[in-house]
Design a protein around this motif. Sequence first.
Motif, PDB file in Angstrom:
ATOM      1  N   SER A  62       0.751  -1.164   0.067  1.00 12.34           N
ATOM      2  CA  SER A  62       0.013  -0.086  -0.084  1.00 12.34           C
ATOM      3  C   SER A  62       0.987   1.309  -0.139  1.00 12.34           C
ATOM      4  N   ASN A 124      -8.299  10.761  -3.771  1.00 10.72           N
ATOM      5  CA  ASN A 124      -9.255   9.782  -3.815  1.00 10.72           C
ATOM      6  C   ASN A 124      -8.348   8.432  -3.434  1.00 10.72           C
ATOM      7  N   SER A 125      -7.299   8.179  -4.129  1.00 11.59           N
ATOM      8  CA  SER A 125      -6.537   6.987  -3.903  1.00 11.59           C
ATOM      9  C   SER A 125      -5.690   6.914  -2.593  1.00 11.59           C
ATOM     10  N   GLU A 127      -7.104   8.549   0.429  1.00 11.08           N
ATOM     11  CA  GLU A 127      -8.026   8.488   1.459  1.00 11.08           C
ATOM     12  C   GLU A 127      -8.022   7.247   2.368  1.00 11.08           C
ATOM     13  N   SER A 129      -8.297   4.236   4.367  1.00  8.76           N
ATOM     14  CA  SER A 129      -9.412   3.055   4.607  1.00  8.76           C
ATOM     15  C   SER A 129      -9.190   2.314   6.092  1.00  8.76           C
ATOM     16  N   GLU A 131      -8.464  -0.152   8.524  1.00 10.33           N
ATOM     17  CA  GLU A 131      -7.615  -1.275   8.586  1.00 10.33           C
ATOM     18  C   GLU A 131      -7.927  -2.172   9.999  1.00 10.33           C
ATOM     19  N   LYS A 165      -8.297  -9.311   4.751  1.00 12.94           N
ATOM     20  CA  LYS A 165      -8.889  -8.122   4.560  1.00 12.94           C
ATOM     21  C   LYS A 165      -8.018  -7.076   3.841  1.00 12.94           C
ATOM     22  N   ARG A 166      -6.617  -7.116   4.245  1.00  8.66           N
ATOM     23  CA  ARG A 166      -5.777  -5.979   3.650  1.00  8.66           C
ATOM     24  C   ARG A 166      -5.278  -6.294   2.294  1.00  8.66           C
ATOM     25  N   SER A 169      -8.066  -4.850   0.279  1.00 10.54           N
ATOM     26  CA  SER A 169      -7.806  -3.299   0.445  1.00 10.54           C
ATOM     27  C   SER A 169      -6.835  -2.759  -0.277  1.00 10.54           C
ATOM     28  N   GLN A 172      -8.180  -2.868  -4.009  1.00 10.53           N
ATOM     29  CA  GLN A 172      -8.766  -1.587  -4.243  1.00 10.53           C
ATOM     30  C   GLN A 172      -7.898  -0.449  -4.555  1.00 10.53           C
ATOM     31  N   ARG A 173      -6.879  -0.420  -3.768  1.00  8.00           N
ATOM     32  CA  ARG A 173      -5.791   0.634  -3.800  1.00  8.00           C
ATOM     33  C   ARG A 173      -5.407   0.625  -5.250  1.00  8.00           C
ATOM     34  N   ARG A 176      -7.513   2.320  -7.630  1.00  7.04           N
ATOM     35  CA  ARG A 176      -7.433   3.727  -7.981  1.00  7.04           C
ATOM     36  C   ARG A 176      -6.287   4.136  -8.327  1.00  7.04           C
TER      37      ARG A 176
END
Length: 203
Positions: A62, A124-125, A127, A129, A131, A165-166, A169, A172-173, A176
């Motif tokens: 990330s 936006n990218s 923002e 999220s 964790e 979950k990460r 995430s 999605q990152r 973006r």
Amino acid sequence: LLRSRSDCRHTLRRMGAPSQRNPDIPRLTVHAEPGDPVGVDKRIDLAVAALRDRINEEFRISERLDSKARQLFGLAAAFFAVAQAVAFSSFRATDIYGVKLTMVAALAAVAIGALVASGHRLANSEEPSPETDVDPAAIERWARECDDQEFGSLLVVHLRAVAEKRNASNKQRAARYDKVESAARFALIITGCELAAAIIFRL
């Protein structure tokens, strides 16, 4: 103590039951050779270490995605600034007017729009999220109520959920980041066209 261990085993069973509260977290079953509890403990320790490494790697992924997006936007902004400096110096040095001036101005306007869109997508990218991690209070409770193998099993299944979950995430990152990249690339292309037009009209 017996009641606490019974509650701990109930927690493990509940986590493994697909119809209960946590259907996405499977129950951990570790194969054990007869009379070899040490081997089970070692495998649990390895699983915990591997999952922690995976979670840390997801954090690094990330961070790399965010850094790449910022660098790409910075490159587009710097190139845009250079192009405008060259274009305006061309206007002062030569008599550029009419269709030529309109063409350069139109390219500059489109480049500004693309740069703004890239900056908006970058914002936006980045923002934050939500964790998740294993609840410290739960770890402390398991340490009190469970034996070593039960504690390790609970820790492994929860760390696996955190890692998954990460990973989701980061997917999605990455999506973006692709939007930031496409806008920044378009801004670079249009800015390059503006710069080329300004130089050609100056000759």
